[in-house]
Structure formats: structure tokens, C-alpha cells
Design a protein around this motif. Structure first.
Motif, PDB file in Angstrom:
ATOM      1  N   THR A 141      24.886  28.276  39.048  1.00  0.00           N
ATOM      2  CA  THR A 141      25.043  28.141  40.501  1.00  0.00           C
ATOM      3  C   THR A 141      24.549  29.342  41.292  1.00  0.00           C
ATOM      4  O   THR A 141      24.077  29.189  42.419  1.00  0.00           O
ATOM      5  N   LEU A 142      24.688  30.549  40.717  1.00  0.00           N
ATOM      6  CA  LEU A 142      24.353  31.752  41.474  1.00  0.00           C
ATOM      7  C   LEU A 142      23.202  32.549  40.877  1.00  0.00           C
ATOM      8  O   LEU A 142      22.809  33.581  41.419  1.00  0.00           O
ATOM      9  N   ASN A 143      22.699  32.087  39.714  1.00  0.00           N
ATOM     10  CA  ASN A 143      21.581  32.753  39.033  1.00  0.00           C
ATOM     11  C   ASN A 143      21.901  34.216  38.689  1.00  0.00           C
ATOM     12  O   ASN A 143      21.047  35.101  38.792  1.00  0.00           O
ATOM     13  N   VAL A 144      23.158  34.445  38.279  1.00  0.00           N
ATOM     14  CA  VAL A 144      23.608  35.793  37.916  1.00  0.00           C
ATOM     15  C   VAL A 144      23.458  35.979  36.405  1.00  0.00           C
ATOM     16  O   VAL A 144      23.953  35.152  35.637  1.00  0.00           O
ATOM     17  N   PRO A 145      22.819  37.040  35.936  1.00  0.00           N
ATOM     18  CA  PRO A 145      22.685  37.283  34.491  1.00  0.00           C
ATOM     19  C   PRO A 145      24.062  37.441  33.836  1.00  0.00           C
ATOM     20  O   PRO A 145      24.972  38.036  34.426  1.00  0.00           O
ATOM     21  N   PRO A 146      24.241  36.923  32.614  1.00  0.00           N
ATOM     22  CA  PRO A 146      25.536  36.982  31.933  1.00  0.00           C
ATOM     23  C   PRO A 146      26.128  38.381  31.806  1.00  0.00           C
ATOM     24  O   PRO A 146      27.332  38.555  31.915  1.00  0.00           O
ATOM     25  N   ILE A 147      25.302  39.387  31.581  1.00  0.00           N
ATOM     26  CA  ILE A 147      25.826  40.742  31.385  1.00  0.00           C
ATOM     27  C   ILE A 147      26.527  41.251  32.648  1.00  0.00           C
ATOM     28  O   ILE A 147      27.554  41.919  32.588  1.00  0.00           O
ATOM     29  N   TYR A 148      26.002  40.901  33.818  1.00  0.00           N
ATOM     30  CA  TYR A 148      26.642  41.304  35.076  1.00  0.00           C
ATOM     31  C   TYR A 148      27.981  40.574  35.244  1.00  0.00           C
ATOM     32  O   TYR A 148      28.964  41.145  35.711  1.00  0.00           O
ATOM     33  N   THR A 149      27.967  39.307  34.858  1.00  0.00           N
ATOM     34  CA  THR A 149      29.206  38.516  34.937  1.00  0.00           C
ATOM     35  C   THR A 149      30.280  39.130  34.058  1.00  0.00           C
ATOM     36  O   THR A 149      31.444  39.236  34.454  1.00  0.00           O
ATOM     37  N   ALA A 150      29.892  39.540  32.860  1.00  0.00           N
ATOM     38  CA  ALA A 150      30.853  40.134  31.920  1.00  0.00           C
ATOM     39  C   ALA A 150      31.505  41.379  32.510  1.00  0.00           C
ATOM     40  O   ALA A 150      32.722  41.577  32.397  1.00  0.00           O
ATOM     41  N   VAL A 151      30.713  42.214  33.137  1.00  0.00           N
ATOM     42  CA  VAL A 151      31.239  43.453  33.728  1.00  0.00           C
ATOM     43  C   VAL A 151      32.221  43.153  34.852  1.00  0.00           C
ATOM     44  O   VAL A 151      33.314  43.717  34.923  1.00  0.00           O
ATOM     45  N   VAL A 152      31.853  42.235  35.736  1.00  0.00           N
ATOM     46  CA  VAL A 152      32.705  41.895  36.878  1.00  0.00           C
ATOM     47  C   VAL A 152      34.028  41.294  36.419  1.00  0.00           C
ATOM     48  O   VAL A 152      35.106  41.673  36.902  1.00  0.00           O
ATOM     49  N   ILE A 153      33.968  40.352  35.470  1.00  0.00           N
ATOM     50  CA  ILE A 153      35.196  39.718  34.976  1.00  0.00           C
ATOM     51  C   ILE A 153      36.107  40.753  34.341  1.00  0.00           C
ATOM     52  O   ILE A 153      37.333  40.748  34.557  1.00  0.00           O
ATOM     53  N   THR A 154      35.538  41.625  33.535  1.00  0.00           N
ATOM     54  CA  THR A 154      36.346  42.646  32.859  1.00  0.00           C
ATOM     55  C   THR A 154      37.087  43.514  33.864  1.00  0.00           C
ATOM     56  O   THR A 154      38.289  43.786  33.706  1.00  0.00           O
ATOM     57  N   VAL A 155      36.399  43.931  34.910  1.00  0.00           N
ATOM     58  CA  VAL A 155      37.027  44.776  35.935  1.00  0.00           C
ATOM     59  C   VAL A 155      38.137  44.017  36.658  1.00  0.00           C
ATOM     60  O   VAL A 155      39.246  44.540  36.859  1.00  0.00           O
ATOM     61  N   LEU A 156      37.877  42.771  37.045  1.00  0.00           N
ATOM     62  CA  LEU A 156      38.868  41.985  37.772  1.00  0.00           C
ATOM     63  C   LEU A 156      40.097  41.698  36.913  1.00  0.00           C
ATOM     64  O   LEU A 156      41.237  41.781  37.384  1.00  0.00           O
ATOM     65  N   VAL A 157      39.875  41.352  35.645  1.00  0.00           N
ATOM     66  CA  VAL A 157      40.998  41.094  34.738  1.00  0.00           C
ATOM     67  C   VAL A 157      41.852  42.350  34.579  1.00  0.00           C
ATOM     68  O   VAL A 157      43.082  42.298  34.599  1.00  0.00           O
ATOM     69  N   ALA A 158      41.197  43.482  34.435  1.00  0.00           N
ATOM     70  CA  ALA A 158      41.929  44.745  34.293  1.00  0.00           C
ATOM     71  C   ALA A 158      42.781  45.027  35.523  1.00  0.00           C
ATOM     72  O   ALA A 158      43.944  45.440  35.414  1.00  0.00           O
ATOM     73  N   MET A 159      42.239  44.770  36.711  1.00  0.00           N
ATOM     74  CA  MET A 159      42.961  45.045  37.946  1.00  0.00           C
ATOM     75  C   MET A 159      44.233  44.206  38.071  1.00  0.00           C
ATOM     76  O   MET A 159      45.264  44.688  38.537  1.00  0.00           O
ATOM     77  N   VAL A 160      44.151  42.960  37.639  1.00  0.00           N
ATOM     78  CA  VAL A 160      45.302  42.058  37.802  1.00  0.00           C
ATOM     79  C   VAL A 160      46.313  42.195  36.670  1.00  0.00           C
ATOM     80  O   VAL A 160      47.514  42.293  36.899  1.00  0.00           O
ATOM     81  N   THR A 161      45.824  42.223  35.419  1.00  0.00           N
ATOM     82  CA  THR A 161      46.741  42.163  34.280  1.00  0.00           C
ATOM     83  C   THR A 161      47.589  43.412  34.105  1.00  0.00           C
ATOM     84  O   THR A 161      48.693  43.341  33.563  1.00  0.00           O
ATOM     85  N   ILE A 162      47.107  44.540  34.563  1.00  0.00           N
ATOM     86  CA  ILE A 162      47.916  45.759  34.441  1.00  0.00           C
ATOM     87  C   ILE A 162      49.219  45.603  35.230  1.00  0.00           C
ATOM     88  O   ILE A 162      50.238  46.195  34.904  1.00  0.00           O
ATOM     89  N   GLY A 163      49.191  44.750  36.251  1.00  0.00           N
ATOM     90  CA  GLY A 163      50.390  44.529  37.066  1.00  0.00           C
ATOM     91  C   GLY A 163      51.425  43.630  36.441  1.00  0.00           C
ATOM     92  O   GLY A 163      52.538  43.489  36.985  1.00  0.00           O
ATOM     93  N   GLY A 164      51.115  42.960  35.323  1.00  0.00           N
ATOM     94  CA  GLY A 164      52.102  42.144  34.623  1.00  0.00           C
ATOM     95  C   GLY A 164      52.310  40.770  35.234  1.00  0.00           C
ATOM     96  O   GLY A 164      51.509  40.284  36.036  1.00  0.00           O
ATOM     97  N   ILE A 165      53.419  40.121  34.871  1.00  0.00           N
ATOM     98  CA  ILE A 165      53.684  38.726  35.228  1.00  0.00           C
ATOM     99  C   ILE A 165      53.741  38.512  36.729  1.00  0.00           C
ATOM    100  O   ILE A 165      53.262  37.511  37.255  1.00  0.00           O
TER     101      ILE A 165
END
Length: 466
Positions: free
Chosen positions: A193-217
Motif C-alpha cells: 500500500t505504501l511502497n515502504v521497503p521491509p527493512i524500514y518497516t522493521a525498524v519502525v515497528i521495533t521502536v513503536l513496540v518498545a515504546m508501548v510494551t515497556i509500560g506494561g498491561i
């Protein structure tokens, strides 16, 4: 062969994993899973039918007094957290892979597994609240590992059984539903849909997951409360638009799904053909991946709910399977069959994108692509919490932060793995998690029935007093 090559998979490795998958999801486990749902359905008096209106009322109109009960999050937040972990690639890519491998009939077996799975989901989430405990951090700790150890009297086998479940839960978080299928689906959707290379997607997801999950349930539930209802409604509306514009195809679509459930499906277009056994296997296995009934994951979120009555939370959690499979997966499956996408040369997210582009030419690909990205992201968050609770059970709260670090580090790896390998591996570890949970449900069957009768008897007594 290094670790990455194991999963990007050499043909012989794929063959080996398929052999294990066929063994795990053979007739014994299929019968065990559906049979447990049938037994609980009969024992609880078809609770998923007769008590569904009450359960939906609890979801739509939460009781304000529940805020005063012990727990970490509201019952609705517990439900959306569980839905965050279930409404994801299983509902979109999972349905596509099931139909691609097993034919349209796989959707029928998903329905069957979901119907009986609603009774299973009720039972496991009810037990989660009944036998939950408080960990060293003051948070609620519950799920199959706790109702196995606290509910079963025979400690000789209950501890190993609970340990096996917790270990399997971590494997599912790392290598099954939790990370790889979700990240792969997000990367594919972003590329389509956005023509974004997979490696860029991986970096963004990793950062976002880290930001949310550190906060817990609490942090995870806040995201789930906003994203899950909005995206589920938007996705279903997109499906309904396609169905509404092809109303004349509904009878033939439903007929094909039912006919294919009981007869071999011939090769057509890019579809290679399948047997009835394969349709059953794919339908039930992908159904479990999607709604997680019997898997034992949703009870971990249910245990955190601020609620007093175990049976009430069981009813609320039961609606998760209804929303997940009976509504969302059905919409996906009908669209895939109706548009003919299941016979195309595409697979996975690309098949869904093709179906939506065919049904809604201008924005179809964006609806499924963006929806899938959000669904998959919330699933990653939900499974981070499930795995965390399994780690807490095995080694205590000291293991939570190392687990989170490993989980976040693995997130980026999903973009490099092949679709076949990801889903086969996910099926295998899912099956390992199902076995100890189903054993516990059957062992605690008398407790389930007794607790249910006590709750509904209490409701009847209350109604007489008014």
C-alpha cells in the motif's frame, strides 16, 4: 546452517516442519480440541447461544461498580487486550492461507471450531479469574498456569503441566502468533500500500513496540481500547461494502463453502486443490490461531480484569471468539471466495489486497493494508503481555525485563522469513500450548459447571427480589 537460514528455509527444513505440523495437528489434537468444546457446550447448556445476549449486554453496558473490584484494568479493557492479541493476521492473512491450502471449505470448519470454542473461551477465562493471584509487583497474575497449579489437587503432575504450558506460551510469543506472522504481515502491507521497503518497516515497528510494551498491561490496554474497536469496525464496513455490491453471489459463495467442507476441492486457477482432511485441519488450526479459544492466552488478559464474579468475566471474554471468528473471519472468507481471490496466484496479505482491490477498486487495498498493519501491531502488543506473564510464572518478576528486551529484539526478524515457514512454525507451537490447557479444562470441569450454576442461580434470585 545459521539461525536465519533455519527460518528462511531450505526446502528440506520446510518439509521437516510440515511433518511436525501434521503430527501436532493430526486427528488426535483436532478431536481433543473440538471434543472439549462440545463437552463444555453440553455441560454448560449451550451457554454460547442462550447466554450470548447477556454477554453482549455486559460488553456494551459495563457495570460501574466493577471499578471498585480487585484488578489491574476494566473488564472491557481486558476484552480489548485479548482481542488485540486475536484480531490480527489470523483474521486476514490466516483466513487467506487456510482457504489457499484447504479450499473454501476451511472457512466452514473455522465456524464450527469457533462455535464450540466460545464455550471453551468462557470456561478458561472464568477459571482465570477464580484462581488468579497477585505477583511481587502487585499486578494480577492468572491464566492456565495458575488454574492448573491452584485448581488441580494432584501436585505431582500439575506443576510440570503448568510449566510446560508457560514454556509453550513463551514459544508462541516469540515464534508463533506473537511476532513473526504479525511483522511479516505488516511489512507486506506496507510494501503493497505504501511502497515502504521491509527493512524500514522493521525498524519502525521495533521502536513503536518498545515504546508501548515497556509500560506494561496498562499501556497496552490503552492502545487496544482505541485501536481495536475502531479498526475492526472500519474493516468490517469495508467487507460489507464488497458483499453489498455482490449480493447476487452470496448464495453460490455460501454453497461453495459448505460443499467444499465435505468434498475434495478441485484445482482452479492458482489453487492446487485440496482434500476434505486438509480443509478440516487448516480450518481448525487457523481458527485457533485467529480466536485462540482453547489456546489459553485470553485467560491471561482476563485475569487482570477488575471484576468480582469469575463467570461474568467468562461471559465477557466469550464474546471475543464471536467478534473474532463469527464476524471478522467470516467477512474475510466471504470476500476472498466471492471475489475469486482464492483461485488467484497470490497468497497471504497479497491475496487479501487483491480481493479488496477487486471489490473496491479505488481504496480497497488501503482498507485491508492499513487495517492489517494496525491489527498486527496490537497483536504484537497483546502477545508481549502473554509471554511476560508466562515468564513471571516460571522465574518471577526478575525475568520480565530481560524477556521484554528479547521480545523487542526479535520483532524486526519477521520481515526476513518466508510465509510458509512462519505459519507452519506458528501452528506447531500453538498446538503445544493447547494440549496442557485442554487437559486442565477437562480436569476442572466440575468446578466450571459448579461456578456457572452458582452465578446464574444468583442472577435468578436477584431478579425475584426486584
Amino acid at each position: 546452517m545459521d539461525f536465519l537460514n533455519l527460518f528462511t528455509a531450505e526446502p528440506e527444513m520446510v518439509t521437516f516442519l510440515k511433518a511436525i505440523d501434521s503430527l501436532v495437528w493430526g486427528p488426535p489434537l483436532l478431536l481433543f480440541l473440538v471434543g472439549t468444546g462440545v463437552y463444555l457446550t453440553l455441560s454448560l447448556g449451550f451457554i454460547q447461544v442462550l447466554r450470548l445476549p447477556l454477554a453482549l449486554r455486559y460488553v456494551i453496558r459495563p457495570d460501574p461498580s466493577d471499578k471498585e473490584n480487585l484488578g489491574d484494568i476494566s473488564s472491557f479493557a481486558a476484552l480489548t487486550t485479548a482481542l488485540a492479541a486475536t484480531i490480527g493476521t489470523g483474521n486476514i492473512v490466516g483466513v487467506a492461507t487456510a482457504i489457499k491450502a484447504g479450499g473454501p471449505g476451511a472457512l466452514f470448519w473455522m465456524w464450527l471450531a469457533a462455535f464450540f470454542g466460545m464455550a471453551t473461551k468462557y470456561a478458561e477465562c472464568m477459571l482465570a479469574v477464580k484462581y488468579r493471584t497477585i505477583d511481587e509487583n502487585g499486578q494480577m497474575a492468572g491464566g492456565p498456569m495458575h488454574y492448573i497449579t491452584n485448581g488441580l489437587s494432584d501436585k505431582v503432575y500439575s506443576k510440570p503441566l503448568a510449566t510446560f504450558f508457560a514454556f509453550s506460551g513463551i514459544c508462541v510469543a516469540f515464534f508463533g502468533i506473537g511476532i513473526f506472522p504479525q511483522v511479516n504481515a505488516i511489512a507486506d502491507s506496507a510494501a503493497i500500500t505504501l511502497n515502504v521497503p521491509p527493512i524500514y518497516t522493521a525498524v519502525v515497528i521495533t521502536v513503536l513496540v518498545a515504546m508501548v510494551t515497556i509500560g506494561g498491561i496498562r499501556s497496552i490496554s490503552k492502545v487496544a481500547l482505541v485501536v481495536v474497536p475502531f479498526m475492526a469496525i472500519a474493516y468490517v464496513i469495508g467487507c460489507l461494502i464488497i458483499i453489498a455490491t455482490n449480493l447476487e453471489s452470496i448464495p453460490s459463495t455460501i454453497a461453495l463453502i459448505i460443499r467444499s467442507a465435505f468434498t475434495p476441492t478441485a484445482a482452479a486457477g492458482g489453487f492446487l486443490g485440496s482434500t476434505m482432511i486438509l480443509a478440516i485441519q487448516m480450518g481448525i488450526a487457523r481458527g485457533v490461531f485467529s480466536n485462540e479459544s482453547g489456546l489459553g492466552s485470553a485467560p491471561i488478559a482476563a485475569a487482570a480484569a477488575r471484576i468480582k464474579e469469575p463467570a461474568k468475566q467468562g461471559l465477557i471474554s466469550m464474546t471475543g471468539t464471536f467478534f473474532d471468528t463469527i464476524i471478522v473471519c467470516t467477512m474475510t472468507g466471504i470476500v476472498l471466495v466471492m471475489t475469486g481471490a482464492w483461485t488467484s496466484e497470490y497468497e497471504g496479505a497479497y491475496m487479501n489486497s487483491y480481493a479488496f482491490s477487486t471489490g473496491i477498486e479505488s481504496i480497497g487495498a488501503y482498507i485491508v493494508g492499513i487495517g492489517l498493519m494496525f491489527f498486527a501491531f496490537t497483536t504484537i502488543l497483546g502477545w508481549n503481555y502473554y509471554g511476560e506473564r508466562c515468564v513471571q510464572f516460571l522465574v518471577g518478576v526478575r525475568g520480565i525485563m530481560p524477556y521484554r528486551i528479547i521480545y523487542i529484539a526479535l520483532v524486526g526478524g519477521g520481515v526476513f522469513l518466508t510465509l510458509d515457514t512462519i505459519w507452519i512454525l506458528a501452528d506447531i507451537v500453538n498446538g503445544l500450548m493447547v494440549i496442557p490447557n485442554l487437559i486442565a479444562l477437562l480436569a476442572l470441569r466440575k468446578v466450571i459447571v459448579k461456578e456457572t450454576r452458582k452465578y446464574f442461580d444468583g442472577l435468578e434470585e436477584e431478579s425475584k427480589n426486584y
